[in-house]
Design a protein around this motif. Structure first.
Motif, PDB file in Angstrom:
ATOM      1  N   SER A  18       0.826  -1.195   0.000  1.00 54.66           N
ATOM      2  CA  SER A  18       0.000   0.000   0.000  1.00 54.66           C
ATOM      3  C   SER A  18       0.870   1.258   0.000  1.00 54.66           C
ATOM      4  N   ALA A  19       1.855   1.248   0.870  1.00 51.68           N
ATOM      5  CA  ALA A  19       2.717   2.428   0.982  1.00 51.68           C
ATOM      6  C   ALA A  19       3.466   2.691  -0.322  1.00 51.68           C
ATOM      7  N   ILE A  20       3.951   1.630  -0.952  1.00 49.18           N
ATOM      8  CA  ILE A  20       4.713   1.790  -2.197  1.00 49.18           C
ATOM      9  C   ILE A  20       3.791   2.216  -3.338  1.00 49.18           C
ATOM     10  N   THR A  21       2.597   1.661  -3.378  1.00 51.04           N
ATOM     11  CA  THR A  21       1.635   2.054  -4.414  1.00 51.04           C
ATOM     12  C   THR A  21       1.381   3.555  -4.375  1.00 51.04           C
ATOM     13  N   GLY A  38      -6.089   3.362  -0.396  1.00 45.04           N
ATOM     14  CA  GLY A  38      -5.976   2.380   0.677  1.00 45.04           C
ATOM     15  C   GLY A  38      -5.989   0.973   0.106  1.00 45.04           C
ATOM     16  N   GLY A  39      -5.848   0.004   0.975  1.00 43.49           N
ATOM     17  CA  GLY A  39      -5.890  -1.388   0.543  1.00 43.49           C
ATOM     18  C   GLY A  39      -7.306  -1.789   0.172  1.00 43.49           C
ATOM     19  N   ASN A  96      -5.332  -0.528  -3.710  1.00 38.42           N
ATOM     20  CA  ASN A  96      -4.310  -1.490  -4.131  1.00 38.42           C
ATOM     21  C   ASN A  96      -4.735  -2.897  -3.716  1.00 38.42           C
ATOM     22  N   ASN A  97      -4.328  -3.861  -4.529  1.00 40.13           N
ATOM     23  CA  ASN A  97      -4.694  -5.250  -4.258  1.00 40.13           C
ATOM     24  C   ASN A  97      -3.747  -5.869  -3.214  1.00 40.13           C
ATOM     25  N   GLN A 154       6.914  -4.394 -10.230  1.00 40.31           N
ATOM     26  CA  GLN A 154       6.835  -5.242 -11.413  1.00 40.31           C
ATOM     27  C   GLN A 154       5.434  -5.783 -11.640  1.00 40.31           C
ATOM     28  N   ALA A 155       4.573  -5.608 -10.656  1.00 33.19           N
ATOM     29  CA  ALA A 155       3.175  -5.995 -10.823  1.00 33.19           C
ATOM     30  C   ALA A 155       2.324  -4.736 -10.783  1.00 33.19           C
ATOM     31  N   HIS A 156       1.187  -4.774 -11.459  1.00 31.82           N
ATOM     32  CA  HIS A 156       0.282  -3.627 -11.397  1.00 31.82           C
ATOM     33  C   HIS A 156      -0.374  -3.565 -10.012  1.00 31.82           C
ATOM     34  N   TYR A 157      -0.607  -2.373  -9.509  1.00 28.87           N
ATOM     35  CA  TYR A 157      -1.087  -2.261  -8.122  1.00 28.87           C
ATOM     36  C   TYR A 157      -2.468  -2.865  -7.896  1.00 28.87           C
TER      37      TYR A 157
END
Length: 491
Positions: free
Chosen positions: A46-49, A243-244, A274-275, A320-323
């Motif tokens: 979450s934080a990185i997204t 948020g998540g 984010n997932n 490397q993955a979509h959020y």
RNA sequence: GGUUCCUUAGCCGAGUGGUUAGGCGGCGGUCUGCAAAACCGUAUACGGCGGUUCGAAUCCGCCAGGAACCUCCA
């Protein structure tokens, strides 16, 4: 001119062109951690997204106020209604003051986020520091008629609200389904309906964290903090709330309803979620007991981890993955990320020393356009990274003399890579040599390299291999390259 | 049970009607005293069955498997 960006809005379930409320400015609110445990991989996702969003918005020219809260009061434990304050429960187990627990895990969170190289939010408000604001919100909701007091607690009247407004739109729920789902659970509760949620909760005698209010000595309901703090720092209506995905219901749905009830207008224009991180296909979470803490990743000290993974490896792995996709954790995937990142970082450091030519065979502007287009399409970092790797291939090709680059293009390429690798993706060099930790050690190893070179010149392979092998045993990587020998200390 | 979503090569992951995703690993090569590293090249794919279409991994239906939310959660 600010580049146009599309954002997937959970509320409408589609990508929308982002248009800020005020030209050139963005108000961003993100649900931060509940500080009752060590930060784990999910917190990092979450934080990185949203760090990526924050950085990218700034990169394309926006002025952003990024508010990320710390939740340090008020969560109820599993038994919903009559549960203890979550933080107080942990405090008793640890025999610590609640605020001591909060401080400890807040510090751990900050430390982990700093290692992950997150830009600090503009404001990081704590729920415990905004009790007055939350009480004010509760008063407004009572005044609007969408809440009722019951035995010292105040509850949001979901069914009344739903009869006059939309409720359940964000999470895709129908009020009838919700009612039929919860009614059976409704026992001797002080709530009128199982759907109702506390916006102020009377504290039981064993509660350690409580504050005075017009209704009781107690603590604010979970959802109200975000309404109060986002309003205070970003206004009654603001641009983006993140948020998540697991917070969509009930937390964000409740927040939406509350804000509308309190202020008479919708608070959020774009909802972003984010997932989850999964472990063997299942969500990684504290309550499931399968969460691996960030500290464990950094140290490698966990039965599921084959080795330690650096913060930048984690960061690269996430990007490397979509959020909006789930991301499955595995040692294999993490090790792939580690190597991929290393390749990217090496290419970046090579750009400046690339030989320049009259003409250029490198399509720099095309690479740049692809990377920006990907990021502007709902933060598609995997595509942007793929674009960067196209560039890596070309950088290596120029270094090999198989392609040529002009001075202008080299500058442009350098700017592009620095913008993406450092400013947008937020990577940084982790190599000990690059961070210059031990000059004396460097000199000693350089000396050994010199001795080895002499042995090699004399075709004394026994000595040269001995130096190489024994240094390797200590943990040094010796690399014989075309332009001489280099080495690095692993770990 | 209700709601929503997912299934892509050995692994991780993009794409979403016609064109090479990318990374790691594998294989082949360059380099090297040898090796490693580095670099270059390359193969392997869209869960199953139907349908729509000139054309589907991509749209629709059914089936199988999996997940998330409905309770605290990033």
């Amino acid at each position: 001119m600010i580049q146009e960006i599309q954002i997937y809005n959970t509320l409408t379930r589609k990508k929308e062109v982002f248009e800020p409320l005020a030209a050139g400015k963005v108000g961003l609110y993100v649900c931060g951690p509940t500080v009752y445990g060590p930060p784990h991989l999910g917190h990092a996702r979450s934080a990185i997204t949203f760090d990526l969003l924050f950085r990218y918005l700034k990169q394309i020219g926006y002025q952003v106020r990024y508010v990320r809260n710390i939740t340090d009061v008020g969560h109820l434990v599993a038994d919903a209604d009559e549960g203890e304050d979550k933080i107080a429960k942990q405090a008793k187990l640890d025999e610590l003051e609640p605020m001591e627990v909060v401080q400890k895990y807040t510090n751990m969170y900050h430390q982990a986020m700093a290692l992950l190289n997150l830009d600090s939010p503009s404001i990081e408000p704590r729920a415990s520091g905004h009790i007055i604001e939350q009480i004010e919100e509760v008063k407004k909701i009572l005044a609007s008629g969408y809440a009722y007091e019951s035995n010292g607690s105040v509850y949001f009247d979901v069914e009344k609200f739903a009869s006059e407004n939309e409720y359940g739109k964000l999470s895709g729920r129908k009020i009838e389904d919700l009612i039929s789902n919860t009614r059976t659970l409704d026992g001797q509760s002080e709530k009128r309906s199982g759907l109702d949620f506390a916006i102020w909760k009377k504290a039981q005698p064993e509660h350690l964290m409580h504050w005075p209010s017009p209704w009781s000595e107690g603590f604010p309901g979970w959802h109200i903090e975000c309404t109060a703090m986002s309003c205070k720092y970003l206004g009654e209506t603001f641009d983006i709330h993140g948020g998540g995905m697991d917070l969509t219901f009930p937390h964000h749905e409740a927040e939406m309803a509350q804000s509308l009830a309190a202020h008479g207008k919708p608070a959020v224009r774009y909802w972003m979620h984010n997932n989850m991180i999964t472990l063997n296909g299942q969500k990684m979470g504290k309550s499931l007991g399968n969460a691996i803490s960030l500290e464990e990743f950094f140290s490698g000290n966990h039965p599921l981890l084959e080795k330690a993974y650096s913060p930048m490896t984690i960061r690269f792995f996430m990007l490397q993955a979509h959020y909006r996709s789930t991301l499955d954790f595995s040692n294999e995937a993490l090790q792939a990320s580690e190597k991929g990142l290393e390749r990217l970082m090496k290419a970046v450091s090579k750009i400046n020393s690339l030989p320049v030519s009259e003409s250029s065979t490198i399509p720099v502007s095309e690479i740049a356009a692809n990377c920006f287009a990907a990021m502007s399409d709902d933060l598609n970092s995997p595509i942007a990274i793929a674009g960067l790797f196209e560039g890596v291939k070309l950088i290596n090709s120029v270094a090999d003399g198989k392609s040529t680059i002009s001075a202008d293009d080299r500058d442009a390429l350098n700017r592009l890579f620095h913008a993406f690798v450092f400013d947008i993706f937020g990577f940084k060099a982790e190599n000990q040599l690059e961070s210059g930790t031990s000059e004396v050690l460097s000199e000693v190893v350089d000396l050994l390299m010199k001795l080895r070179a002499e042995a090699k010149a004399n075709k004394d392979w026994a000595t040269s291999d001995k130096i190489r092998n024994e240094l390797a045993a200590i943990g040094f990587d010796i690399k014989d390259g075309k332009e001489g020998v280099s080495w690095e200390l692993k770990k």
